[in-house]
Design an enzyme around this catalytic site. Structure first.
Site, mmCIF file in Angstrom:
data_model
loop_
_atom_site.group_PDB
_atom_site.id
_atom_site.type_symbol
_atom_site.label_atom_id
_atom_site.label_comp_id
_atom_site.label_asym_id
_atom_site.label_seq_id
_atom_site.Cartn_x
_atom_site.Cartn_y
_atom_site.Cartn_z
ATOM 1 N N GLY A 5 37.572 55.138 11.440
ATOM 2 C CA GLY A 5 38.923 55.408 10.962
ATOM 3 C C GLY A 5 39.843 54.256 11.307
ATOM 4 O O GLY A 5 39.406 53.109 11.452
ATOM 5 N N SER A 6 41.120 54.559 11.488
ATOM 6 C CA SER A 6 42.110 53.508 11.684
ATOM 7 C C SER A 6 42.080 52.965 13.112
ATOM 8 O O SER A 6 41.753 53.681 14.066
ATOM 9 C CB SER A 6 43.509 54.027 11.360
ATOM 10 O OG SER A 6 44.044 54.751 12.444
ATOM 11 N N THR A 7 42.463 51.720 13.242
ATOM 12 C CA THR A 7 42.495 51.068 14.549
ATOM 13 C C THR A 7 43.505 51.734 15.474
ATOM 14 O O THR A 7 43.228 51.964 16.654
ATOM 15 C CB THR A 7 42.841 49.576 14.379
ATOM 16 O OG1 THR A 7 41.832 48.958 13.576
ATOM 17 C CG2 THR A 7 42.932 48.860 15.713
ATOM 18 N N GLU A 45 46.283 44.925 7.022
ATOM 19 C CA GLU A 45 45.277 45.730 6.317
ATOM 20 C C GLU A 45 45.985 46.719 5.401
ATOM 21 O O GLU A 45 46.774 47.553 5.865
ATOM 22 C CB GLU A 45 44.388 46.481 7.297
ATOM 23 C CG GLU A 45 43.286 47.264 6.589
ATOM 24 C CD GLU A 45 42.510 48.195 7.511
ATOM 25 O OE1 GLU A 45 41.316 48.390 7.254
ATOM 26 O OE2 GLU A 45 43.110 48.724 8.463
ATOM 27 N N VAL A 98 44.636 54.815 15.509
ATOM 28 C CA VAL A 98 44.162 56.117 15.977
ATOM 29 C C VAL A 98 43.090 55.933 17.043
ATOM 30 O O VAL A 98 43.088 56.610 18.076
ATOM 31 C CB VAL A 98 43.627 56.963 14.798
ATOM 32 C CG1 VAL A 98 42.925 58.219 15.306
ATOM 33 C CG2 VAL A 98 44.766 57.348 13.856
ATOM 34 N N LYS A 109 35.003 66.596 12.897
ATOM 35 C CA LYS A 109 36.226 66.714 12.115
ATOM 36 C C LYS A 109 36.225 65.661 11.012
ATOM 37 O O LYS A 109 36.453 64.483 11.264
ATOM 38 C CB LYS A 109 37.468 66.531 12.982
ATOM 39 C CG LYS A 109 38.755 66.837 12.203
ATOM 40 C CD LYS A 109 39.920 65.994 12.647
ATOM 41 C CE LYS A 109 41.081 66.127 11.672
ATOM 42 N NZ LYS A 109 40.773 65.588 10.311
ATOM 43 N N CYS A 138 36.058 49.598 4.417
ATOM 44 C CA CYS A 138 36.402 48.846 5.629
ATOM 45 C C CYS A 138 36.007 47.390 5.472
ATOM 46 O O CYS A 138 36.615 46.502 6.072
ATOM 47 C CB CYS A 138 35.692 49.440 6.847
ATOM 48 S SG CYS A 138 36.014 51.187 7.105
ATOM 49 N N GLU A 190 34.192 52.378 14.727
ATOM 50 C CA GLU A 190 34.323 51.326 13.716
ATOM 51 C C GLU A 190 35.650 51.578 13.023
ATOM 52 O O GLU A 190 35.905 52.669 12.528
ATOM 53 C CB GLU A 190 33.154 51.369 12.723
ATOM 54 C CG GLU A 190 33.109 50.174 11.779
ATOM 55 C CD GLU A 190 33.695 50.476 10.425
ATOM 56 O OE1 GLU A 190 34.778 49.916 10.106
ATOM 57 O OE2 GLU A 190 33.093 51.253 9.672
#
Length: 542
Positions: free
Chosen positions: A265-267, A425, A269, A212, A327, A293
């Site tokens: 992606g995001s922390t 962030e 999530v 995805k 990132c 990551e």
């Protein structure tokens, strides 16, 4: 099965083309950019090699020209996700038994397709869909992805070559099996190379994947699927789906055959997915591999012995290339009081010289942020700085979304080392600077370490080796990729394996053997040549 000990081509980093005025690569990418801009695409789901169009579509638009449509993509229903899972599991029956050299050949061919006939197309798609200037597109969508594909093949052979000792009476060997089940790859908008590598690295090791991509990276994801198909990836090995991320993840993570997640992606999530996997742990046939990551609040800290021009340049590049949407992008800096006037002078000069606009104009260093949600968030932080008494804007601070989502590169100066933009962030072109007293070097290093829960990248500048030694020691847990006298961005496959710890991820180091080892399950085989015929050991004698 292969009949020989095969050696793959030695991996070398793909040279970065310069796209100078009049160069053939510049003309080629501009021609392709215009062709793609003036046409439309209809991006389907790809399940078992078949194109599936659901009729429920989303729009694809350039962030720098959001009123223009590049086409649409189709969103999956739950039945399509289940179909992708079933297809992958069926494909696994053949793919997991495919000799490694055949898998290697496919992905080496994919690398050459990107290096040659697809280079302009993958770069133009990244420029259009993700608003990267040509240099950022070239180092990402072409060079880094080529490097991932080539080096991963080499790393695979090195893994397979690692074998236990044997004796004259027994032969010990390890086979590196693909995981039992399928892999779920979730990829971000900001790097086409990451979008290609996360499914491809798992597939290279014999796994099957449901992938995805980000809704903001669909345009180049379509090109990646075209490349994989032409390279010879069999139907069902990599399946691509778009749509509601919650529905897709719920369906996948409820499958007993879920074997691992490869995530960037995001922390928040990632933490939610990890929790969901934990809650479902009794459902699975095997313990899933969780590789991720996530975010960063990446830093630059300078010692009083540093060169001010080098610091300013590191901030200009490290914070503002690709609009700070890496990132690894620097977003907080700590500058000694004695150097700040010169650093400020050069930094303001640099930022004011940046040109901003469409990536089609190759004189533009800055383009747009990815979408309106990002724009609005960044604008709100800039507005707050303008109201606060303990922070000020040194340069930048403007924004405009009438045509594209343009945020001016912005430098903030704060007297509070724990000011919001020093800790949060933002993922945009905003750098916050704290000026510290020269004598407080060690104290400031501890401040850097304690300010953020992230630990992805960081940089220290110093011409004093004792100061550097102190920084390397105190900041040992503050960054998975640590740079001395360089900006904290630009990791190269095969040279600087990438990943961070703490809230920045599992630190499995993309671009190294460490990552590929996560996608195999070793089986130890011992073959005894002459089995014993008496249970008695010598110690049992009278």
């Amino acid at each position: 099965m292969g009949k020989g000990f095969f050696k793959v081509p030695i991996a070398v980093n793909e040279p970065v083309k310069n796209y100078a005025p009049g160069s053939p690569e510049r003309e080629s990418v501009l021609k392709t950019y215009k062709e793609m801009y003036n046409s439309t695409v209809d991006v389907p789901l790809y399940i078992n090699g078949k194109e599936i169009r659901t009729g429920n579509t989303g729009n694809i638009a350039p962030p720098h020209d959001h009123k223009h449509s590049l086409g649409s993509y189709h969103k999956a229903e739950k039945k399509h996700i289940q179909q992708a899972i079933d297809t992958a599991l069926e494909a696994r029956k053949s793919w997991s038994k495919t000799p490694w050299e055949q898998r290697a050949g496919i992905f080496l061919r994919a690398a050459e397709l990107i290096a040659g006939p697809y280079r302009a197309k993958i770069n133009a798609a990244t420029m259009l869909g993700q608003s990267k200037n040509i240099y950022q597109a070239e180092i990402d969508a072409s060079c880094e992805l080529i490097d991932f594909l080539r080096f991963n093949v080499q790393f695979m052979t090195e893994i397979y070559a690692e074998q236990p000792q044997s004796t004259s009476g027994a032969w010990n060997r390890i086979e590196y099996r693909p995981l039992e089940g399928f892999i779920y790859a979730i990829t971000p908008f900001n790097f086409t190379a990451i979008a290609g590598n996360l499914p491809a690295s798992a597939a290279l090791m014999g796994n099957v994947v449901v992938w995805k991509p980000s809704d903001s990276q669909v345009f180049s994801a379509k090109v990646l699927m075209d490349i994989f198909k032409e390279a010879g990836v069999p139907d069902g090995v990599i399946n691509i789906v778009f749509g509601d991320p919650v529905m897709i993840s719920d369906t996948i993570l409820n499958s007993p055959d879920f074997a691992g997640i490869h995530f960037t992606g995001s922390t928040d999530v990632f933490k939610h997915l990890w929790k969901q996997i934990g809650q479902n742990i009794t459902t699975y046939k095997t313990y899933p591999r969780i590789v991720g990551e996530t975010g960063g609040k990446d830093f630059i800290i300078a010692h009083k012995s540093s060169n001010p021009i080098q610091i300013a340049t590191a901030i200009s590049r490290g914070a503002f290339e690709y609009q700070g949407q890496k990132c690894s992008a620097a977003s907080r800096s700590y500058i000694p009081k004695s150097l700040w006037p010169e650093v400020k002078k050069q930094l303001v000069k640099d930022v004011k010289s940046f040109k901003m606009g469409s990536p089609e104009d190759m004189s533009n260093f800055i383009t747009a942020v990815i979408h309106e949600g990002s724009f609005d968030k960044l604008a709100s932080y800039i507005d707050q700085v303008k109201k606060d008494k303990n922070a000020e804007i040194v340069v930048g601070g403007g924004y405009d979304k009438s045509k594209g989502y343009f945020i001016e590169p912005t430098v903030i100066l704060t007297a509070d080392p724990k000011y919001t933009t020093m800790c949060t962030e933002l993922f945009g072109p905003i750098m916050t600077i704290y000026v510290y007293e020269d004598a407080k070097w060690e104290e400031t290093l501890h401040l850097v370490d304690a300010t953020s829960g992230y630990a992805l990248t960081g940089a220290v500048f110093s011409e004093n080796r004792y100061a550097l030694e102190t920084a390397v020691d105190i900041l040992q847990n503050a960054a998975g990729n640590f740079y001395i006298n360089d900006k904290p961005t630009g990791a190269v496959v095969g040279q600087q394996p990438f990943g961070g710890a703490r809230a920045s991820g599992t630190n499995d180091k993309a671009g190294s053997k460490l990552n590929l080892l996560r996608w195999v399950s070793p089986r130890m085989i011992k073959e005894t040549f002459i089995p014993p015929t008496d249970y008695r050991y010598p110690f049992l004698g009278e």
